[in-house]
Design a protein around this motif. Structure first.
Motif, mmCIF file in Angstrom:
data_model
loop_
_atom_site.group_PDB
_atom_site.id
_atom_site.type_symbol
_atom_site.label_atom_id
_atom_site.label_comp_id
_atom_site.label_asym_id
_atom_site.label_seq_id
_atom_site.Cartn_x
_atom_site.Cartn_y
_atom_site.Cartn_z
ATOM 1 N N ARG A 69 -11.100 61.050 61.839
ATOM 2 C CA ARG A 69 -11.540 62.134 62.707
ATOM 3 C C ARG A 69 -13.048 62.031 62.868
ATOM 4 O O ARG A 69 -13.775 61.909 61.895
ATOM 5 N N ASP A 70 -13.500 62.064 64.085
ATOM 6 C CA ASP A 70 -14.923 61.988 64.373
ATOM 7 C C ASP A 70 -15.452 63.408 64.516
ATOM 8 O O ASP A 70 -15.125 64.101 65.466
ATOM 9 N N SER A 71 -16.241 63.835 63.525
ATOM 10 C CA SER A 71 -16.728 65.207 63.553
ATOM 11 C C SER A 71 -17.978 65.354 64.415
ATOM 12 O O SER A 71 -18.438 66.456 64.663
ATOM 13 N N GLY A 72 -18.534 64.227 64.874
ATOM 14 C CA GLY A 72 -19.748 64.291 65.679
ATOM 15 C C GLY A 72 -19.454 64.543 67.140
ATOM 16 O O GLY A 72 -18.343 64.903 67.530
ATOM 17 N N THR A 73 -20.484 64.370 67.927
ATOM 18 C CA THR A 73 -20.353 64.597 69.362
ATOM 19 C C THR A 73 -20.468 63.306 70.152
ATOM 20 O O THR A 73 -20.545 63.335 71.371
ATOM 21 N N GLU B 8 -13.967 66.463 72.468
ATOM 22 C CA GLU B 8 -13.137 67.530 73.043
ATOM 23 C C GLU B 8 -12.124 66.960 74.037
ATOM 24 O O GLU B 8 -10.956 67.378 74.058
ATOM 25 N N ARG B 9 -12.552 66.008 74.836
ATOM 26 C CA ARG B 9 -11.639 65.383 75.811
ATOM 27 C C ARG B 9 -10.592 64.524 75.093
ATOM 28 O O ARG B 9 -9.455 64.402 75.552
ATOM 29 N N VAL B 10 -10.973 63.931 73.965
ATOM 30 C CA VAL B 10 -9.995 63.159 73.186
ATOM 31 C C VAL B 10 -8.901 64.093 72.671
ATOM 32 O O VAL B 10 -7.717 63.736 72.671
ATOM 33 N N GLU B 11 -9.279 65.289 72.255
ATOM 34 C CA GLU B 11 -8.270 66.271 71.825
ATOM 35 C C GLU B 11 -7.340 66.625 72.989
ATOM 36 O O GLU B 11 -6.134 66.767 72.810
ATOM 37 N N THR B 12 -7.899 66.734 74.189
ATOM 38 C CA THR B 12 -7.077 66.991 75.376
ATOM 39 C C THR B 12 -6.087 65.851 75.588
ATOM 40 O O THR B 12 -4.926 66.085 75.941
ATOM 41 N N LEU B 13 -6.534 64.627 75.351
ATOM 42 C CA LEU B 13 -5.647 63.473 75.494
ATOM 43 C C LEU B 13 -4.495 63.524 74.495
ATOM 44 O O LEU B 13 -3.353 63.207 74.831
ATOM 45 N N ARG B 14 -4.784 63.940 73.275
ATOM 46 C CA ARG B 14 -3.719 64.067 72.270
ATOM 47 C C ARG B 14 -2.686 65.110 72.721
ATOM 48 O O ARG B 14 -1.480 64.894 72.599
ATOM 49 N N GLU B 15 -3.185 66.235 73.202
ATOM 50 C CA GLU B 15 -2.281 67.305 73.657
ATOM 51 C C GLU B 15 -1.437 66.839 74.839
ATOM 52 O O GLU B 15 -0.242 67.112 74.913
ATOM 53 N N LEU B 16 -2.071 66.131 75.760
ATOM 54 C CA LEU B 16 -1.377 65.608 76.939
ATOM 55 C C LEU B 16 -0.278 64.627 76.523
ATOM 56 O O LEU B 16 0.849 64.690 77.014
ATOM 57 N N ALA B 17 -0.602 63.736 75.584
ATOM 58 C CA ALA B 17 0.372 62.722 75.145
ATOM 59 C C ALA B 17 1.618 63.365 74.555
ATOM 60 O O ALA B 17 2.734 62.871 74.747
#
Length: 196
Positions: free
Chosen positions: A11-15, A68-77
């Motif tokens: 998990r990447d906690s940075g930005t 944040e967009r990577v999290e959106t990708l996980r949700e989408l998948a």
């Protein structure tokens, strides 16, 4: 899947942006067979043989994305409902005057085409940029080949596909290293399973 199997995603906690893509990632047996074919082809074409742990089939390349967009990708998948299928890697070819030497199917299996299409539509609906050119199922085997390969991969490689993955690419001096950010199963829901 070869490289990412058995390890929890980092998990990447940075930005910092993450370079990500959706892919089919082969299990060890399939990766070994693909690599054997790649070595034979490399003997014909020259160039740079891809590492065994880097062989994959890209479904959608998304480039640099915020966490944040990577999290959106996980949700989408997690919303996609593709079917499991078998991919027969039986054909070789080259693009960009031999810069990319690839292996792929003679005909793209309908469940793979449907998965790529459904994924692209879902990505566009969420505002992600997706390549406009048609999906071409292929595994890059050699880069910077000096001549085209023979057309057939013999023996062909049978790849049972039961999941797809979101991958992160870490670029370095020795090439890319890949990290699995998530995997999602494809359905084995055949008519026999449904009792019809």
């Amino acid at each position: 899947m070869t490289q990412p199997q058995g390890s929890a995603p980092e998990r990447d906690s940075g930005t910092e942006p993450q370079r990500v893509f959706f892919a089919l990632w082969p299990e060890e047996r399939v990766a070994a067979a693909l690599y054997t074919s790649a070595r034979r082809i490399h003997a014909q074409t020259g160039g740079r043989l891809m590492r065994r742990d880097s062989l994959h089939l890209t479904l959608a390349f998304l480039g640099d994305q915020s966490p944040e967009r990577v999290e959106t990708l996980r949700e989408l998948a997690a919303t996609l409902r593709g079917e499991a299928f078998e991919l027969l890697v039986a054909r070789a070819g080259a693009w960009q005057r031999g810069r990319i030497v690839w292996g792929g199917p003679e005909v793209t299996p309908p469940p793979l085409a449907a998965l790529a299409e459904e994924l692209a539509a879902a990505l566009r609906a969420e505002g992600f940029a997706v390549e406009a050119r048609p999906f071409a199922a292929h595994v890059t085997l050699v880069r910077n080949g000096h001549q085209p390969p023979s057309r057939e991969i013999n023996p062909p490689v049978l790849w049972p596909v039961g999941e797809f993955a979101l991958m992160r690419s870490h670029l370095g001096a020795e090439g890319a290293r890949y990290e699995c950010l998530g995997r999602w199963p494809l359905s084995h829901d055949t008519q026999a399973d449904r009792g019809t």
